[in-house]
Design a protein around this motif. Structure first.
Motif, PDB file in Angstrom:
ATOM      1  N   ALA A 148       8.630 -78.622 -56.993  1.00  0.00           N
ATOM      2  CA  ALA A 148       7.918 -79.807 -58.269  1.00  0.00           C
ATOM      3  C   ALA A 148       8.028 -79.765 -59.803  1.00  0.00           C
TER       4      ALA A 148
ATOM      5  N   PRO B 110      -3.292 -76.485 -62.471  1.00  0.00           N
ATOM      6  CA  PRO B 110      -3.637 -76.824 -60.965  1.00  0.00           C
ATOM      7  C   PRO B 110      -4.920 -76.212 -61.332  1.00  0.00           C
TER       8      PRO B 110
ATOM      9  N   SER C  70      -4.453 -69.399 -50.186  1.00  0.00           N
ATOM     10  CA  SER C  70      -2.794 -70.123 -50.112  1.00  0.00           C
ATOM     11  C   SER C  70      -3.544 -69.786 -48.420  1.00  0.00           C
TER      12      SER C  70
ATOM     13  N   LEU D 142      -2.784 -78.691 -48.567  1.00  0.00           N
ATOM     14  CA  LEU D 142      -2.121 -78.490 -50.004  1.00  0.00           C
ATOM     15  C   LEU D 142      -1.195 -77.465 -50.478  1.00  0.00           C
ATOM     16  N   GLU D 143      -0.813 -76.649 -49.556  1.00  0.00           N
ATOM     17  CA  GLU D 143       0.439 -76.243 -49.634  1.00  0.00           C
ATOM     18  C   GLU D 143       1.875 -77.185 -49.093  1.00  0.00           C
TER      19      GLU D 143
ATOM     20  N   GLN E  80       1.670 -79.673 -52.037  1.00  0.00           N
ATOM     21  CA  GLN E  80       2.918 -78.738 -53.030  1.00  0.00           C
ATOM     22  C   GLN E  80       3.818 -78.756 -52.855  1.00  0.00           C
ATOM     23  N   GLN E  81       4.416 -78.474 -51.799  1.00  0.00           N
ATOM     24  CA  GLN E  81       5.982 -78.242 -51.388  1.00  0.00           C
ATOM     25  C   GLN E  81       6.538 -79.384 -51.936  1.00  0.00           C
TER      26      GLN E  81
ATOM     27  N   GLY F 293       1.247 -82.974 -55.511  1.00  0.00           N
ATOM     28  CA  GLY F 293       0.949 -81.646 -56.112  1.00  0.00           C
ATOM     29  C   GLY F 293      -0.938 -82.668 -56.125  1.00  0.00           C
ATOM     30  N   ASN F 294      -0.562 -82.594 -57.095  1.00  0.00           N
ATOM     31  CA  ASN F 294      -1.362 -83.537 -58.395  1.00  0.00           C
ATOM     32  C   ASN F 294      -2.033 -84.943 -57.271  1.00  0.00           C
TER      33      ASN F 294
ATOM     34  N   ASP G 114      -4.202 -82.660 -55.414  1.00  0.00           N
ATOM     35  CA  ASP G 114      -5.683 -81.798 -56.682  1.00  0.00           C
ATOM     36  C   ASP G 114      -6.894 -82.825 -56.490  1.00  0.00           C
TER      37      ASP G 114
END
Length: 155
Positions: free
Chosen positions: A46, A53, A58, A74-75, A78-79, A83-84, A87
């Motif tokens: 990303a 963030p 993790s 969450l991971e 993000q991957q 992620g936004n 978040d």
């Protein structure tokens, strides 16, 4: 599991989620399906966000259970470059929406298939329900604008 039950009850108007959604959300957030790649290619990294963030442990640091599921989710976001979005669900502001197709891409086809089978509904219905309710579920599981600590989950 009072913490999880409370979050589910607060996630939908009237506090009642359909049983298939509860089953799917429970399986998703209890990390059963978030440890491993379902054969999908690794997503492109990303772009860096404009604001830093919220730091989160993790999934490996969280272990299994609810905290591992939240960390793994969450991971995954993000991957996949979203992620936004997650978040915003964790943060204290307004929850960003997510389209069912985007959620399916984030979670992967095998995860969606497994969750739909476990919940006893078709994949598209599952994605529609998760896209509508998962932001509020995550928001209610992270009332302090961060992943909860093990002590908070245990209360």
């Amino acid at each position: 599991m009072g913490f999880f039950d409370d979050a589910l009850n607060k996630a939908a108007p009237g506090g009642n989620l359909a049983k298939p959604l509860i089953i799917a959300a429970g399986a998703l957030l209890l990390a059963k399906y978030l440890h491993g790649n379902d054969g999908a290619p690794a997503p492109a990294p990303a772009p860096a966000p404009a604001s830093p963030p919220v730091p989160q442990p993790s999934a490996a640091d969280q272990g299994g259970g609810l905290l591992g599921g939240l960390g793994g989710l969450l991971e995954r976001f993000q991957q996949a470059g979203h992620g936004n979005v997650i978040d915003s669900w964790i943060g204290n502001g307004q929850n960003a929406p997510i389209q069912p197709g985007t959620l399916g891409q984030v979670l992967g086809s095998q995860t969606i298939s497994d969750l739909a089978q476990k919940a006893g509904i078709n994949e598209q219905d599952l994605l529609n329900q998760l896209a509508q309710n998962l932001p509020n579920i995550i928001h209610n599981l992270t009332p302090n604008g961060r992943l909860p600590t093990p002590n908070e989950v245990g209360q």
